[in-house]
Design a protein around this motif. Structure first.
Motif, short mmCIF file in Angstrom:
data_model
loop_
_atom_site.label_atom_id
_atom_site.label_comp_id
_atom_site.label_asym_id
_atom_site.label_seq_id
_atom_site.Cartn_x
_atom_site.Cartn_y
_atom_site.Cartn_z
N ALA A 98 3.52 -45.64 45.76
CA ALA A 98 4.43 -45.03 44.88
C ALA A 98 4.62 -45.82 43.62
CB ALA A 98 5.95 -44.77 45.23
N TYR A 99 4.53 -44.98 42.52
CA TYR A 99 4.85 -45.51 41.26
C TYR A 99 5.77 -44.73 40.35
CZ TYR A 99 1.21 -42.29 39.11
OH TYR A 99 0.70 -41.03 38.63
N GLY A 100 6.55 -45.38 39.43
CA GLY A 100 7.49 -44.73 38.53
C GLY A 100 7.77 -45.72 37.38
N THR A 101 8.99 -45.29 36.92
CA THR A 101 9.49 -45.99 35.72
C THR A 101 10.99 -46.18 35.70
OG1 THR A 101 10.06 -43.90 34.38
CG2 THR A 101 7.55 -44.98 34.14
N ALA A 102 11.34 -47.33 34.87
CA ALA A 102 12.71 -47.33 34.64
C ALA A 102 13.25 -47.27 33.40
CB ALA A 102 13.04 -49.01 35.44
N GLY A 103 14.27 -46.72 33.21
CA GLY A 103 14.84 -46.79 31.62
C GLY A 103 16.29 -46.43 31.83
N PHE A 104 16.90 -45.53 30.99
CA PHE A 104 18.23 -45.33 31.21
C PHE A 104 18.59 -43.62 31.33
CE2 PHE A 104 17.50 -44.93 26.45
CZ PHE A 104 18.34 -43.87 26.10
N ALA A 105 19.43 -43.38 32.04
CA ALA A 105 19.85 -41.81 32.19
C ALA A 105 21.08 -41.77 31.86
CB ALA A 105 19.97 -41.79 33.73
N ILE A 106 21.60 -40.57 31.63
CA ILE A 106 22.92 -40.16 30.77
C ILE A 106 23.61 -38.92 31.81
CG2 ILE A 106 22.05 -40.64 28.65
CD1 ILE A 106 22.05 -37.35 28.21
N ARG A 142 29.01 -43.67 39.96
CA ARG A 142 29.29 -44.17 38.64
C ARG A 142 29.03 -43.33 37.51
NH1 ARG A 142 27.02 -48.79 38.92
NH2 ARG A 142 28.83 -49.72 40.20
N LEU A 143 28.00 -42.89 37.59
CA LEU A 143 27.66 -41.88 36.45
C LEU A 143 28.12 -40.67 36.40
CD1 LEU A 143 25.66 -41.85 33.94
CD2 LEU A 143 23.86 -41.39 35.40
N GLY A 144 28.30 -40.18 37.80
CA GLY A 144 28.70 -38.79 37.97
C GLY A 144 30.20 -38.44 37.82
N SER A 145 30.88 -39.67 38.05
CA SER A 145 32.29 -39.52 38.11
C SER A 145 32.75 -39.78 36.30
CB SER A 145 33.08 -40.72 38.69
OG SER A 145 32.77 -42.14 38.03
N GLY A 195 22.16 -31.10 41.98
CA GLY A 195 23.32 -30.64 41.40
C GLY A 195 23.90 -31.67 40.29
N ALA A 196 23.47 -32.79 40.13
CA ALA A 196 24.26 -33.69 39.23
C ALA A 196 23.75 -33.45 37.76
CB ALA A 196 24.14 -35.09 39.51
N PRO A 197 24.66 -33.57 36.67
CA PRO A 197 24.49 -33.31 35.52
C PRO A 197 23.79 -34.67 34.85
CG PRO A 197 26.72 -33.82 35.61
CD PRO A 197 26.19 -33.90 37.05
N PHE A 198 22.62 -34.93 35.19
CA PHE A 198 21.92 -36.29 34.80
C PHE A 198 20.81 -35.92 34.24
CE2 PHE A 198 23.64 -38.57 38.80
CZ PHE A 198 25.19 -38.66 38.27
#
Length: 342
Positions: free
Chosen positions: A128-136, A216-219, A239-242
């Motif tokens: 697998a491959y992917g990336t890391a960054g920031f979510a809101i 932590r992000l969802g709350s 269903g998370a607002p991310f």
């Protein structure tokens, strides 16, 4: 990749198959990224080969490396990222299982074969491959996300409402991308710039943690969190607002591969599992479950993700893959992180 297996998934994985034995028997002990392997595939493999599969998990490459350096881990298969894989080869921590002679090798997409982390492709098969960054949290934060500046130099509503990971690997890499500092820099002055950036950011950071990111992000405890794009995709599908940010400076890339730890007790079963996971139909099912891109040949018509429903996987900003650094460069990274967390 980074969340814990549910009790039901563990029960499914560790259940001994009742079908007729086929070509193999015994045990297979996996030590892999948490919740990274499709439980249905593990159950199918267990039944097909009459192998009991046991799964332990880790949440950082550092944890895996420490475990293998201690020796006699008892594990048969792990999935390190590329820069740690190179270290494991150089330190003699994993087996040369002749990966380039397996059918699995033929199923690797051409661009991912014989890369710098395993030039001869004898020690590993990518998964697998992917990336890391920031979510809101897109319900709570409506501001810009087109630059790392909003994360590393947070202002206004983001101040005190961002969170980092608990280890330096991809975080320091992202800071280097933002500042234009090359990965694996051996220049103390350049790494001082990275430290200064992270120290200036520190008062705005609510947590340095790699656990419970979704909650932590969802709350609303934080509005933004350093994270991996596949985790954002899975949470959003649930269903998370991310939303995952695509900063103009780029993202830190990673690719995980299947390796066999030195002295693994069930190496034959590990090779069979690697071959099994690399079949196109199984690589397809694995990508659909894991929500990260596959470096293997897949059945494109069966992939559930498209640019429309999964923009997290179709990235148009630059991607810089983490590299294996010299001891001098790695020491500077470690110093930056130690000073930051003091």
């Amino acid at each position: 990749m980074k969340t814990l297996l549910s009790a039901s998934a563990l029960a499914l994985i560790t259940a001994t198959a009742t079908g007729t034995a086929a070509q193999a028997e015994g045990n297979l002990n996996l030590y892999v990224w948490a919740d990274s392997i499709n439980p249905e595939l593990i159950a199918t493999f267990s039944k097909e080969y009459d192998v009991k599969v046991n799964v332990d998990s880790y949440t950082s490459n550092e944890d895996l490396l420490t475990k293998l350096q201690a020796g006699s881990s008892g594990y048969d298969l792990s999935t390190p990222s590329q820069h740690f894989l190179r270290v494991m080869i150089d330190e003699g921590l994993i087996e040369n299982y002749g990966a380039n002679k397996l059918e699995a090798f033929n199923n690797i997409e051409e661009k991912w074969r014989n890369q710098w982390w395993d030039e001869t492709q004898e020690y590993s098969i990518p998964i697998a491959y992917g990336t890391a960054g920031f979510a809101i949290n897109s319900d709570l934060y409506k501001g810009p996300t087109d630059s790392m500046k909003v994360f590393f130099e947070p202002e206004g509503e983001l101040f005190g409402k961002i969170a980092m990971l608990s280890y330096p690997d991809e975080v320091v890499g992202a800071a280097q991308l933002y500042l234009g500092v090359p990965f694996c820099s051996e220049d103390p002055d350049e790494m001082k710039r990275v430290l200064d950036l992270l120290m200036a950011q520190k008062p705005a950071v609510a947590a340095y943690s790699s656990d419970n990111i979704a909650s932590r992000l969802g709350s609303g405890e934080v509005l933004s969190h350093f994270w991996w794009q596949g985790e954002v995709l899975k949470a959003r599908k649930g269903g998370a607002p991310f939303a995952f940010a695509f900063p103009k400076e780029g993202l830190v890339g990673w690719i995980d591969s299947m390796v066999i730890p030195k002295g693994a007790p069930n190496q034959e079963n590990a090779v069979k599992f690697i071959e099994f996971m690399s079949r196109p139909e199984n690589a397809t099912a694995q990508m659909n479950y894991y929500a990260y891109s596959s470096p293997m040949k897949v059945n494109a018509e069966d992939i559930i993700y498209t640019p429309e429903n999964a923009p997290e996987l179709f990235i148009e900003v630059p991607i810089e893959f983490s590299r294996t650094c010299s001891p001098a460069a790695q020491d500077l990274v470690n110093r930056v992180w130690t000073q930051l967390l003091q």
